[in-house]
Design a protein around this motif. Structure first.
Motif, short mmCIF file in Angstrom:
data_model
loop_
_atom_site.label_atom_id
_atom_site.label_comp_id
_atom_site.label_asym_id
_atom_site.label_seq_id
_atom_site.Cartn_x
_atom_site.Cartn_y
_atom_site.Cartn_z
N ALA A 432 35.98 32.14 41.51
CA ALA A 432 37.02 33.02 41.70
C ALA A 432 38.59 32.33 41.86
CB ALA A 432 36.84 34.12 42.48
N LEU A 437 41.44 34.94 41.59
CA LEU A 437 40.85 36.21 41.84
C LEU A 437 40.49 36.31 43.49
CD1 LEU A 437 38.30 37.07 38.98
CD2 LEU A 437 40.67 37.97 39.41
N ALA A 455 37.14 38.79 33.78
CA ALA A 455 38.61 38.24 34.09
C ALA A 455 39.27 37.94 32.73
CB ALA A 455 38.22 37.09 35.04
N TYR A 459 43.06 39.85 32.45
CA TYR A 459 44.16 38.94 32.65
C TYR A 459 44.93 39.29 31.29
CZ TYR A 459 43.63 36.57 36.69
OH TYR A 459 43.60 35.98 38.14
#
Length: 656
Positions: A432, A437, A455, A459
């Motif tokens: 992450a 993150l 993710a 994004y």
């Protein structure tokens, strides 16, 4: 990167491949992906040990009570029942002198749950309530072994020799037979939340844990599933001499030990007979498929706790025949060594595991590389003319080839480190960090993996309602409603009105809006040239009042979730991280109900619940016609809806 001259092959010996089961001694785990290990002594050499399962399945003479430190004990010499609570360090009789009921007839086991206590005897089960103060019932059973109070005022009884359970009411009425299908014999029985039933059985080979219930089949589960569902008790050991409890003390935990009469005793030394001290196994003849093959290397993938060792011996032959003196034995503990044997088509390997009784090595895999291929094959022929020098050169360069091979494997596995579904849980925070993150402490591994997998798309579409909605759904498991207030520009808009059409019917139209109705006086708003009296209109140095309907709610949104679906503080933190910087977001979760006439959102604030009875006076008195509904008189209500009566929405109901 490797400098080897040609491609090499290998053979893998893991938990499923290569072993001759007739040559296995004191080793188990050949059908377990975890690996091969030393066996447990006794009748159950595989699976979890009885000592490891004591916190969940105590000795039959012991049972935890209602409190965290409450215990009941059946004494053997003089049949009686003792109790120990959290406020005392010793054991006292459940029934004081002069108040004892009929003593147990050859007691077998004891079990407790809530305020019910079951004492199993040779031909009956007596059930008590309120910590033994009231006899609730007597259940006549032939050869009972275990009993467990269950939910719904039931008592489960297991008898020898089968593993089926008999259901009784607390008063002794037979309710039916529950078939478990578990092999072996029951050595532990308890009930858990959600009407679950847990069995511990011994089939002579291993201990098995089973989970099931009345409407769900019994299946075998692991000790990890048991520990994740049921909290352990404070029992840490139990032998023929006594037992020990680990309980909280003033500063730290304290271990107190007792004999089976309830008298204190010294803590015994830690057991050292959890595993046998040695075991061995032998492979079948492993065929390379190459005549006069030069076997190269043996690598062992194993865990070696302190006090344990793994020894590997090999022998190579062309026709499968060999002598006892032909074996090559590696140094104990060596996990990587070269084969120093004459060329041959077949290889046989002997594996020996040793330990101190308290721990065991675990062998997951053994890799055999063949044929011999090193970077010496790339040297000019002059370096290999002398056989002795050639052998030394091959063995010397194999050291560097092994290091380069490890680097090759690290590079090959590098893409796997970026796969959130394949990395261990401890790697998820590092992964992450690469993506920018941050995880909350309360998020489990499944939620973290789902966020990492989503993710890239999050994004790419960050700042959109879809991205915020998807992030909330992944973390909290509920799809929110994103309410963008800029789309709701009903400024100074009153409710809908009905206008006649001239035909006796009416249609709903929007009421007057801006310019059609004045909800406040000119002097009460901001100052307007040619529209406000001087000295009566407040001067404010921002904005144009005509653009208020467009700018009051611009860049604002709300995230709406039903009641109980998320922690509001955690949801607010997540929304703050995902929302665009120029926006202002708010969070609202549903409550216990809604009031007609106030602003509410269907699915968030709506919950049809009964109103509390109105009580006039008090700290927060209700306001008539606003906060309370008075109950109808003795003749009943003349209008509206009565809870429990037949009514139709749209027929008897009107919402204003």
């Amino acid at each position: 990167m490797t400098c080897a001259s040609g491609p090499a092959t290998f053979r893998l010996l893991d938990a499923h491949v290569g072993w001759d089961q007739r040559e296995v001694h004191n080793l188990v785990g050949f059908d377990d992906p975890a690996g091969v290990r030393l066996a447990h002594p006794g009748s159950a050499p595989e699976g979890p040990t009885r000592r490891a399962l004591l916190p969940w399945f105590p000795d039959r003479r012991l049972t935890p009570g209602e409190g965290h430190c409450d215990w009941y004990l059946l004494t053997p010499d003089r049949p009686r029942l003792l109790r120990r609570d959290a406020c005392s360090e010793g054991w006292t009789p459940v029934w004081p002198p002069g108040c004892e009921p009929e003593p147990p007839r050859a007691p077998v086991s004891v079990a407790a749950r809530g305020n019910r206590l079951a004492v199993v005897e040779t031909d009956r089960v007596r059930v008590w309530r309120h910590q033994g103060r009231h006899l609730a019932g007597v259940i006549p059973v032939d050869r009972p072994v275990w009993a467990a109070p269950a939910a719904g005022d039931e008592i489960l009884v297991a008898r020898e020799p089968d593993t089926d359970l008999r259901r009784y009411s607390t008063a002794g009425e037979f309710l039916g037979l529950l078939r478990t299908g578990a092999p072996g014999r029951i050595v532990g029985l308890r009930t858990g939340p959600g009407r679950t039933i847990w069995l511990l059985t011994d089939d002579g080979v291993r201990l098995r844990i089973h989970r099931g219930g009345r409407k769900r089949p019994f299946r075998t589960v692991t000790a990890a599933e048991l520990a994740a569902t049921l909290p352990p008790s404070t029992l840490v050991s139990a032998t023929e001499e006594g037992f020990c409890l680990r309980e909280p003390g003033p500063d730290t935990t304290v271990t107190r030990c007792f004999d089976w009469r309830g008298e204190p005793r010294e803590a015994p030394s830690p057991p050292t007979d959890e595993y046998v001290t040695s075991g061995s196994c032998l492979t079948t003849l492993i065929d390379s498929g190459v005549s006069r093959c030069r076997w190269h290397r043996v690598r062992v993938d194993a865990d070696l706790p302190t006090g344990t060792a793994v020894t590997v011996s090999i022998v190579v032959s062309e026709d499968g025949r060999y002598e006892d003196t032909d074996w090559q034995t590696a140094v104990p503990g060596a996990a990587d060594f070269l084969v120093d044997q004459p060329p041959g088509r077949f290889l046989r390997l002997r594996l020996r595991l040793t330990g101190d009784g308290g721990a065991t090595p675990v062998v997951r895999r053994i890799r055999l590389d063949l044929p011999r291929s090193t970077s010496a094959d790339l040297l000019p022929a002059a370096f290999r003319e002398d056989p002795a020098a050639d052998d030394f050169t091959e063995r010397f360069l194999s050291l560097f080839d092994a290091s380069l091979g490890e680097l090759d494997r690290v590079i090959e596995r590098c893409p796997a480190l970026l796969d959130p579904a394949g990395v261990p849980d401890r790697v998820l925070p590092w992964l992450a960090g690469l993506l920018g993150l941050s995880f909350e402490a309360g998020w489990d591994a499944r939620t973290r993996r789902a966020l990492l997998a989503a993710a890239p798309e999050l994004y790419r579409r960050r700042g959109t309602p879809w991205a915020l909605r998807e992030a909330v759904r992944i973390v909290f498991g509920a799809t929110p409603v994103i309410d963008e207030l800029a789309a709701d520009r009903r400024w100074a808009l009153i409710r809908r009105t009905a206008e006649g059409t001239g035909t006796g019917t009416s249609t709903g139209t929007d009421g007057p809006g801006l310019g059609g109705v004045r909800l406040f006086g000119r002097s009460a708003s901001r100052f307007r040239l040619d529209g406000s009296a001087l000295g009566a209109g407040p001067l404010r140095a921002f904005g144009d009042p005509d653009t208020d309907p467009l700018t009051a709610h611009a860049h604002r949104f709300r995230v709406l979730l039903p009641a109980g679906s998320a922690d509001e503080k955690a949801l607010r933190r997540l929304v703050g991280r995902q929302a665009p910087a120029h926006t202002a977001g708010s969070v609202r979760t549903g409550g216990a109900g809604f009031v007609v006439g106030s602003r509410s959102t269907v699915g968030v604030d709506t919950s049809f619940v009964p109103l509390p009875p109105p009580v006039l006076g008090g700290e927060h008195p209700p306001r008539l016609n606003r906060d309370a509904v008075l109950r109808p008189g003795p003749r009943g209500a003349r209008h509206g809806v009565i809870v429990g009566a037949v009514s139709g929405i749209g027929v008897h109901t009107q919402v204003w």
